[in-house]
Design an enzyme around this catalytic site. Structure first.
Site, PDB file in Angstrom:
ATOM      1  CB  ALA A  78       3.888   4.790   3.515  1.00  0.00           C
ATOM      2  CB  VAL A  79      -0.139   4.263   7.882  1.00  0.00           C
ATOM      3  CG1 VAL A  79      -1.656   4.244   8.057  1.00  0.00           C
ATOM      4  CG2 VAL A  79       0.411   2.844   7.946  1.00  0.00           C
ATOM      5  CB  ILE A  80      -0.959   8.741   4.121  1.00  0.00           C
ATOM      6  CG1 ILE A  80       0.469   8.358   3.695  1.00  0.00           C
ATOM      7  CG2 ILE A  80      -1.195  10.241   3.954  1.00  0.00           C
ATOM      8  CD1 ILE A  80       0.744   8.557   2.208  1.00  0.00           C
TER       9      ILE A  80
ATOM     10  CG  PHE B 107      -4.306  -4.719   9.498  1.00  0.00           C
ATOM     11  CD1 PHE B 107      -4.755  -4.035  10.624  1.00  0.00           C
ATOM     12  CD2 PHE B 107      -4.716  -6.030   9.322  1.00  0.00           C
ATOM     13  CE1 PHE B 107      -5.576  -4.647  11.546  1.00  0.00           C
ATOM     14  CE2 PHE B 107      -5.546  -6.650  10.246  1.00  0.00           C
ATOM     15  CZ  PHE B 107      -5.978  -5.957  11.357  1.00  0.00           C
TER      16      PHE B 107
ATOM     17  CB  SER C 221      -4.987   7.920   1.800  1.00  0.00           C
ATOM     18  OG  SER C 221      -4.016   7.387   2.651  1.00  0.00           O
TER      19      SER C 221
ATOM     20  CG  PHE D 217      -2.142   0.773   1.158  1.00  0.00           C
ATOM     21  CD1 PHE D 217      -3.361   0.156   0.952  1.00  0.00           C
ATOM     22  CD2 PHE D 217      -2.102   2.159   1.269  1.00  0.00           C
ATOM     23  CE1 PHE D 217      -4.543   0.894   0.870  1.00  0.00           C
ATOM     24  CE2 PHE D 217      -3.264   2.902   1.186  1.00  0.00           C
ATOM     25  CZ  PHE D 217      -4.494   2.271   0.986  1.00  0.00           C
TER      26      PHE D 217
ATOM     27  CG  HIS E 267      -9.323   1.818   7.982  1.00  0.00           C
ATOM     28  ND1 HIS E 267      -9.660   2.286   6.740  1.00  0.00           N
ATOM     29  CD2 HIS E 267      -8.593   0.708   7.746  1.00  0.00           C
ATOM     30  CE1 HIS E 267      -9.150   1.498   5.807  1.00  0.00           C
ATOM     31  NE2 HIS E 267      -8.484   0.545   6.394  1.00  0.00           N
TER      32      HIS E 267
ATOM     33  NE  ARG F 184       7.795  12.133   9.104  1.00  0.00           N
ATOM     34  CZ  ARG F 184       7.507  13.423   8.928  1.00  0.00           C
ATOM     35  NH1 ARG F 184       7.289  13.906   7.714  1.00  0.00           N
ATOM     36  NH2 ARG F 184       7.434  14.243   9.972  1.00  0.00           N
TER      37      ARG F 184
ATOM     38  CG  PHE G 203       7.236   1.127  14.135  1.00  0.00           C
ATOM     39  CD1 PHE G 203       6.156   0.372  13.731  1.00  0.00           C
ATOM     40  CD2 PHE G 203       7.096   2.505  14.201  1.00  0.00           C
ATOM     41  CE1 PHE G 203       4.942   0.976  13.395  1.00  0.00           C
ATOM     42  CE2 PHE G 203       5.895   3.122  13.880  1.00  0.00           C
ATOM     43  CZ  PHE G 203       4.812   2.352  13.477  1.00  0.00           C
TER      44      PHE G 203
HETATM   45  N1  INI Z   1      -2.289   0.277   4.504  1.00  0.00           N
HETATM   46  C1  INI Z   1      -1.128   0.958   4.512  1.00  0.00           C
HETATM   47  O1  INI Z   1      -0.060   0.366   4.562  1.00  0.00           O
HETATM   48  N2  INI Z   1      -1.148   2.325   4.461  1.00  0.00           N
HETATM   49  C2  INI Z   1      -2.321   3.029   4.406  1.00  0.00           C
HETATM   50  O2  INI Z   1      -2.249   4.289   4.360  1.00  0.00           O
HETATM   51  C3  INI Z   1      -3.529   2.314   4.373  1.00  0.00           C
HETATM   52  N3  INI Z   1      -4.784   3.014   4.246  1.00  0.00           N
HETATM   53  O3  INI Z   1      -4.758   4.210   3.973  1.00  0.00           O
HETATM   54  O4  INI Z   1      -5.843   2.450   4.401  1.00  0.00           O
HETATM   55  C4  INI Z   1      -3.499   0.913   4.427  1.00  0.00           C
HETATM   56  N4  INI Z   1      -4.633   0.202   4.429  1.00  0.00           N
HETATM   57  C5  INI Z   1      -4.674  -1.211   4.120  1.00  0.00           C
HETATM   58  C6  INI Z   1      -4.454  -2.098   5.346  1.00  0.00           C
HETATM   59  O5  INI Z   1      -3.108  -2.056   5.760  1.00  0.00           O
HETATM   60  C7  INI Z   1      -4.803  -3.569   5.049  1.00  0.00           C
HETATM   61  O6  INI Z   1      -4.000  -4.022   3.989  1.00  0.00           O
HETATM   62  C8  INI Z   1      -6.270  -3.771   4.684  1.00  0.00           C
HETATM   63  O7  INI Z   1      -7.127  -3.190   5.639  1.00  0.00           O
HETATM   64  C9  INI Z   1      -6.599  -5.287   4.589  1.00  0.00           C
HETATM   65  O8  INI Z   1      -6.385  -5.930   5.863  1.00  0.00           O
END
Ligand code: INI
Length: 161
Positions: free
Chosen positions: A88-90, A65, A93, A30, A96, A135, A121
């Site tokens: 990268a979790v933004i 996740f 976008s 992702f 959740h 970053r 981490f």
């Molecule tokens: N996963 C990420 O790695 N970064 C994100 O920003 C993100 N967003 O934005 O939702 C994200 N979602 C997917 C999540 O990690 C799982 O793959 C999904 O929920 C299936 O379990």
């Protein structure tokens, strides 16, 4: 910095020489246009600290996740001295954000504690895309590179603990 001259205590500190250490990297696909830079940074750090990048295993998972479970399996395999987790979790976008970022952080921490294998981490969690780009190799450095340096230090420290 610890003062190594003061008193008579014993100070333990991991060197930054990668030597023959074996690293696994778990990377979240992702936002992979960003995460690829973190992976490149981590591999660059291992190489520039004298490590053997031929010994690095890279596992891609769908999102942050999913990092902890893959990290756990790699750590439990006994094949690696440290597991470097990158993603990268933004916030912008996803509604959740908190769940994804929180579970990744908690899970990665638990993997390290439960397996005894240093689990780093290297997941960036930002408010927006601009902060994420900063970053991944621009203004704020490369957090993948930093995560790998942390892994090298911990591998060398843990040998002494
Ligand atoms: N996963 C990420 O790695 N970064 C994100 O920003 C993100 N967003 O934005 O939702 C994200 N979602 C997917 C999540 O990690 C799982 O793959 C999904 O929920 C299936 O379990």
């Amino acid at each position: 910095m610890p003062d190594k001259t003061a008193g008579s205590h014993r100070t333990l500190e991991g060197s930054l020489l990668a030597g023959s250490a074996r690293f696994a990297i778990v990377a979240a696909r992702f936002n992979d246009f960003l995460v690829k830079h973190l992976v490149d940074g981590a591999i660059d750090a291992i190489r520039r600290h004298g490590g053997d990048i031929g010994k690095v295993t890279l596992a891609w998972v769908p999102g942050a996740f999913e990092i902890p479970l893959a990290a756990k399996k790699l750590a439990e395999s006994g094949k690696y001295d440290a597991v470097i987790c990158l993603g990268a979790v933004i916030r912008g976008s996803t509604p959740h954000f908190e769940y994804v970022a929180g579970e990744a952080a908690k899970g990665i921490g638990q993997v390290g504690l439960s397996t005894g294998v240093p689990c780093i981490f290297g997941v960036i969690t930002t408010e927006n895309l601009e902060q994420a780009i900063e970053r991944c190799g621009s203004k704020m450095g490369n957090k993948g590179f930093e995560a790998a340096v942390t892994a090298i230090e911990l591998v060398n420290l843990h040998k002494q603990l």
